[in-house]
Design a protein around this motif. Sequence first.
Motif, PDB file in Angstrom:
ATOM      1  N   TRP A  42       0.847  -1.194   0.000  1.00 48.18           N
ATOM      2  CA  TRP A  42       0.000   0.000   0.000  1.00 48.18           C
ATOM      3  C   TRP A  42       0.884   1.247   0.000  1.00 48.18           C
ATOM      4  CZ3 TRP A  42      -5.525   0.426   1.511  1.00 48.18           C
ATOM      5  CH2 TRP A  42      -6.180  -0.815   1.520  1.00 48.18           C
ATOM      6  N   TYR A  43       0.457   2.272  -0.735  1.00 49.40           N
ATOM      7  CA  TYR A  43       1.126   3.576  -0.779  1.00 49.40           C
ATOM      8  C   TYR A  43       0.087   4.611  -0.379  1.00 49.40           C
ATOM      9  CZ  TYR A  43       3.240   7.755  -2.974  1.00 49.40           C
ATOM     10  OH  TYR A  43       3.748   9.004  -3.233  1.00 49.40           O
ATOM     11  N   ILE A  44       0.335   5.361   0.701  1.00 45.29           N
ATOM     12  CA  ILE A  44      -0.668   6.252   1.282  1.00 45.29           C
ATOM     13  C   ILE A  44      -0.096   7.648   1.466  1.00 45.29           C
ATOM     14  CG2 ILE A  44      -2.214   6.630   3.244  1.00 45.29           C
ATOM     15  CD1 ILE A  44      -1.868   3.568   3.826  1.00 45.29           C
ATOM     16  N   THR A  45      -0.763   8.659   0.907  1.00 45.47           N
ATOM     17  CA  THR A  45      -0.313  10.037   1.104  1.00 45.47           C
ATOM     18  C   THR A  45      -1.041  10.659   2.299  1.00 45.47           C
ATOM     19  OG1 THR A  45      -1.994  11.044  -0.347  1.00 45.47           O
ATOM     20  CG2 THR A  45       0.041  10.267  -1.388  1.00 45.47           C
ATOM     21  N   GLY A  46      -0.449  11.719   2.836  1.00 53.31           N
ATOM     22  CA  GLY A  46      -1.067  12.387   3.981  1.00 53.31           C
ATOM     23  C   GLY A  46      -1.229  11.459   5.159  1.00 53.31           C
ATOM     24  N   LYS A 104      -1.595   2.441  10.470  1.00 53.52           N
ATOM     25  CA  LYS A 104      -1.456   1.623  11.675  1.00 53.52           C
ATOM     26  C   LYS A 104      -2.221   0.315  11.557  1.00 53.52           C
ATOM     27  CE  LYS A 104      -0.583   5.320  15.031  1.00 53.52           C
ATOM     28  NZ  LYS A 104      -1.084   6.015  16.248  1.00 53.52           N
ATOM     29  N   LYS A 105      -3.435   0.389  11.025  1.00 51.03           N
ATOM     30  CA  LYS A 105      -4.252  -0.809  10.891  1.00 51.03           C
ATOM     31  C   LYS A 105      -3.614  -1.806   9.913  1.00 51.03           C
ATOM     32  CE  LYS A 105      -7.589  -1.025  12.716  1.00 51.03           C
ATOM     33  NZ  LYS A 105      -7.969  -1.578  14.048  1.00 51.03           N
ATOM     34  N   LEU A 106      -3.087  -1.299   8.813  1.00 46.25           N
ATOM     35  CA  LEU A 106      -2.433  -2.159   7.831  1.00 46.25           C
ATOM     36  C   LEU A 106      -1.200  -2.851   8.418  1.00 46.25           C
ATOM     37  CD1 LEU A 106      -2.730   0.175   4.727  1.00 46.25           C
ATOM     38  CD2 LEU A 106      -3.714  -2.115   4.883  1.00 46.25           C
ATOM     39  N   LEU A 107      -0.378  -2.089   9.134  1.00 47.08           N
ATOM     40  CA  LEU A 107       0.830  -2.667   9.718  1.00 47.08           C
ATOM     41  C   LEU A 107       0.475  -3.710  10.775  1.00 47.08           C
ATOM     42  CD1 LEU A 107       3.055   0.530  10.026  1.00 47.08           C
ATOM     43  CD2 LEU A 107       3.313  -1.355   8.399  1.00 47.08           C
ATOM     44  N   GLU A 108      -0.576  -3.444  11.545  1.00 44.17           N
ATOM     45  CA  GLU A 108      -1.035  -4.416  12.545  1.00 44.17           C
ATOM     46  C   GLU A 108      -1.426  -5.735  11.893  1.00 44.17           C
ATOM     47  OE1 GLU A 108      -4.286  -2.720  14.628  1.00 44.17           O
ATOM     48  OE2 GLU A 108      -3.077  -1.209  15.687  1.00 44.17           O
ATOM     49  N   GLN A 109      -1.981  -5.638  10.699  1.00 43.23           N
ATOM     50  CA  GLN A 109      -2.476  -6.830  10.013  1.00 43.23           C
ATOM     51  C   GLN A 109      -1.426  -7.480   9.113  1.00 43.23           C
ATOM     52  OE1 GLN A 109      -6.296  -6.231   8.138  1.00 43.23           O
ATOM     53  NE2 GLN A 109      -7.135  -5.122   9.904  1.00 43.23           N
ATOM     54  N   GLY A 110      -0.204  -6.934   9.112  1.00 42.92           N
ATOM     55  CA  GLY A 110       0.883  -7.575   8.385  1.00 42.92           C
ATOM     56  C   GLY A 110       1.085  -7.128   6.957  1.00 42.92           C
ATOM     57  N   TYR A 111       0.455  -6.033   6.559  1.00 40.78           N
ATOM     58  CA  TYR A 111       0.653  -5.508   5.208  1.00 40.78           C
ATOM     59  C   TYR A 111       1.946  -4.708   5.135  1.00 40.78           C
ATOM     60  CZ  TYR A 111      -4.274  -6.606   4.250  1.00 40.78           C
ATOM     61  OH  TYR A 111      -5.469  -7.246   4.074  1.00 40.78           O
ATOM     62  N   LYS A 112       2.411  -4.491   3.932  1.00 39.92           N
ATOM     63  CA  LYS A 112       3.559  -3.628   3.678  1.00 39.92           C
ATOM     64  C   LYS A 112       3.038  -2.250   3.278  1.00 39.92           C
ATOM     65  CE  LYS A 112       6.720  -7.335   2.260  1.00 39.92           C
ATOM     66  NZ  LYS A 112       5.829  -8.450   2.651  1.00 39.92           N
ATOM     67  N   VAL A 113       3.645  -1.213   3.853  1.00 41.83           N
ATOM     68  CA  VAL A 113       3.104   0.129   3.675  1.00 41.83           C
ATOM     69  C   VAL A 113       4.202   1.152   3.394  1.00 41.83           C
ATOM     70  CG1 VAL A 113       1.745   1.985   4.701  1.00 41.83           C
ATOM     71  CG2 VAL A 113       1.223  -0.400   5.276  1.00 41.83           C
ATOM     72  N   ALA A 114       4.020   1.910   2.321  1.00 41.72           N
ATOM     73  CA  ALA A 114       4.807   3.117   2.088  1.00 41.72           C
ATOM     74  C   ALA A 114       3.892   4.283   2.403  1.00 41.72           C
ATOM     75  CB  ALA A 114       5.279   3.186   0.638  1.00 41.72           C
ATOM     76  N   GLN A 134       8.482  15.622  -9.356  1.00 43.99           N
ATOM     77  CA  GLN A 134       9.723  14.873  -9.155  1.00 43.99           C
ATOM     78  C   GLN A 134       9.736  14.194  -7.793  1.00 43.99           C
ATOM     79  OE1 GLN A 134      12.793  17.843  -9.868  1.00 43.99           O
ATOM     80  NE2 GLN A 134      13.018  17.183 -12.002  1.00 43.99           N
ATOM     81  N   SER A 135       9.211  14.896  -6.777  1.00 41.07           N
ATOM     82  CA  SER A 135       9.135  14.317  -5.447  1.00 41.07           C
ATOM     83  C   SER A 135       8.194  13.120  -5.430  1.00 41.07           C
ATOM     84  CB  SER A 135       8.656  15.382  -4.454  1.00 41.07           C
ATOM     85  OG  SER A 135       8.535  14.854  -3.152  1.00 41.07           O
ATOM     86  N   VAL A 136       7.048  13.249  -6.089  1.00 42.83           N
ATOM     87  CA  VAL A 136       6.090  12.149  -6.169  1.00 42.83           C
ATOM     88  C   VAL A 136       6.690  10.965  -6.915  1.00 42.83           C
ATOM     89  CG1 VAL A 136       3.879  11.418  -7.122  1.00 42.83           C
ATOM     90  CG2 VAL A 136       4.068  13.648  -6.002  1.00 42.83           C
ATOM     91  N   GLU A 137       7.293  11.233  -8.055  1.00 42.78           N
ATOM     92  CA  GLU A 137       7.890  10.162  -8.857  1.00 42.78           C
ATOM     93  C   GLU A 137       8.972   9.431  -8.073  1.00 42.78           C
ATOM     94  OE1 GLU A 137       9.687   9.489 -13.349  1.00 42.78           O
ATOM     95  OE2 GLU A 137       9.846  11.469 -12.417  1.00 42.78           O
ATOM     96  N   GLN A 138       9.800  10.192  -7.349  1.00 43.59           N
ATOM     97  CA  GLN A 138      10.864   9.574  -6.563  1.00 43.59           C
ATOM     98  C   GLN A 138      10.285   8.684  -5.472  1.00 43.59           C
ATOM     99  OE1 GLN A 138      14.352   9.844  -7.141  1.00 43.59           O
ATOM    100  NE2 GLN A 138      14.185   8.065  -5.786  1.00 43.59           N
ATOM    101  N   SER A 139       9.182   9.103  -4.861  1.00 43.97           N
ATOM    102  CA  SER A 139       8.579   8.300  -3.798  1.00 43.97           C
ATOM    103  C   SER A 139       8.028   6.985  -4.338  1.00 43.97           C
ATOM    104  CB  SER A 139       7.479   9.087  -3.095  1.00 43.97           C
ATOM    105  OG  SER A 139       6.334   9.256  -3.918  1.00 43.97           O
ATOM    106  N   ILE A 140       7.491   7.027  -5.543  1.00 45.65           N
ATOM    107  CA  ILE A 140       7.012   5.795  -6.167  1.00 45.65           C
ATOM    108  C   ILE A 140       8.186   4.861  -6.450  1.00 45.65           C
ATOM    109  CG2 ILE A 140       5.893   4.808  -8.207  1.00 45.65           C
ATOM    110  CD1 ILE A 140       3.914   6.236  -6.444  1.00 45.65           C
ATOM    111  N   GLN A 141       9.276   5.426  -6.963  1.00 43.49           N
ATOM    112  CA  GLN A 141      10.464   4.623  -7.234  1.00 43.49           C
ATOM    113  C   GLN A 141      11.052   4.048  -5.947  1.00 43.49           C
ATOM    114  OE1 GLN A 141      11.516   3.636 -10.125  1.00 43.49           O
ATOM    115  NE2 GLN A 141      10.070   4.884 -11.300  1.00 43.49           N
ATOM    116  N   ASP A 142      11.065   4.851  -4.877  1.00 37.93           N
ATOM    117  CA  ASP A 142      11.565   4.370  -3.591  1.00 37.93           C
ATOM    118  C   ASP A 142      10.711   3.224  -3.062  1.00 37.93           C
ATOM    119  OD1 ASP A 142      13.559   6.259  -3.657  1.00 37.93           O
ATOM    120  OD2 ASP A 142      12.533   7.677  -2.327  1.00 37.93           O
ATOM    121  N   THR A 143       9.400   3.329  -3.268  1.00 39.68           N
ATOM    122  CA  THR A 143       8.493   2.256  -2.850  1.00 39.68           C
ATOM    123  C   THR A 143       8.796   0.966  -3.596  1.00 39.68           C
ATOM    124  OG1 THR A 143       6.738   3.850  -2.340  1.00 39.68           O
ATOM    125  CG2 THR A 143       6.069   1.559  -2.696  1.00 39.68           C
TER     126      THR A 143
END
Length: 279
Positions: free
Chosen positions: A6-10, A21-31, A62-71
């Motif tokens: 999952w990739y979540i802004t804000g 928090k809910k995703l991490l509790e349930q074992g998902y991977k989160v950016a 550029q910041s958005v694109e970099q965050s997608i690449q980092d994910t």
Amino acid sequence: MKHKVWYITGASKGLGLSLVKKLLEQGYKVAATSRSISDLEKAAGKRSENFLPLAVDILNEQSVEQSIQDTLSHFGQLDVVVNNAGYGLAGALEELSDKEARANFDVNVFGTLNVIRHAMPHLRQQQAGHIFNIASIGGFAGGFPGFGIYCATKFAVHGLTESLAHEIEAFHVKATVVMPGYFRTNFLTSGSLSTPQQEIAAYKTVREVQDAHTNQYNGNQQGDPEKAAEVMIAVAEQDNPPIHLFLGPDAYQFAEAKMDVVKTDMEAVKTLATATSFS
């Protein structure tokens, strides 16, 4: 499903933080993204195998694109995108400046488009994925005096999500517009709700509505953001998720009332309004 990313802004506060928090509790991977990496790490935790906090300016492509690449570099994939970043703006249409109105559109609409533009190539290539765009019940029912510009931004998010859903269905990617009612987050606090720099005294109704939101509704909202997060996770697991996701009993009430008004208005002038074809 829990192997998906999952990739979540804000994500440093509000519904975004509850979802992280809910995703991490349930074992998902989160950016997760925020303008401030320190605020995000303080709220959601440090970088780990399953969690990637990112400092992102969603108005900077550029910041958005970099965050997608980092994910992609950290997790190797991207599956669910949540465009949650945004803020509220109170004030009558007459008293809000062009700068104030455009700034709200920049974050709430064009920031969302920036993320979609850079996430879609990966979702389209893998022929799978899901985009959640967080709007508001104010993006479906606009009868909130003093929230016209904010409603307009969320109506825009609603409309673009409907079009997006049909544009990307051929690639087996889903899109859902989320329309929450009142949830007990910090949305109605000064850090998330801007007010006009130049108020006009004549707008007494607007001031009353504004005061009610900041001093009466704030902290007393009936919606539980953790339960809202659970609903979104459940919807993401569905084979055929809805395009429209109203969250909360109040959202359903506002939506149903709006649809009743529209039907009444249509019927009132139907004979006149449909007599427009060439004879």
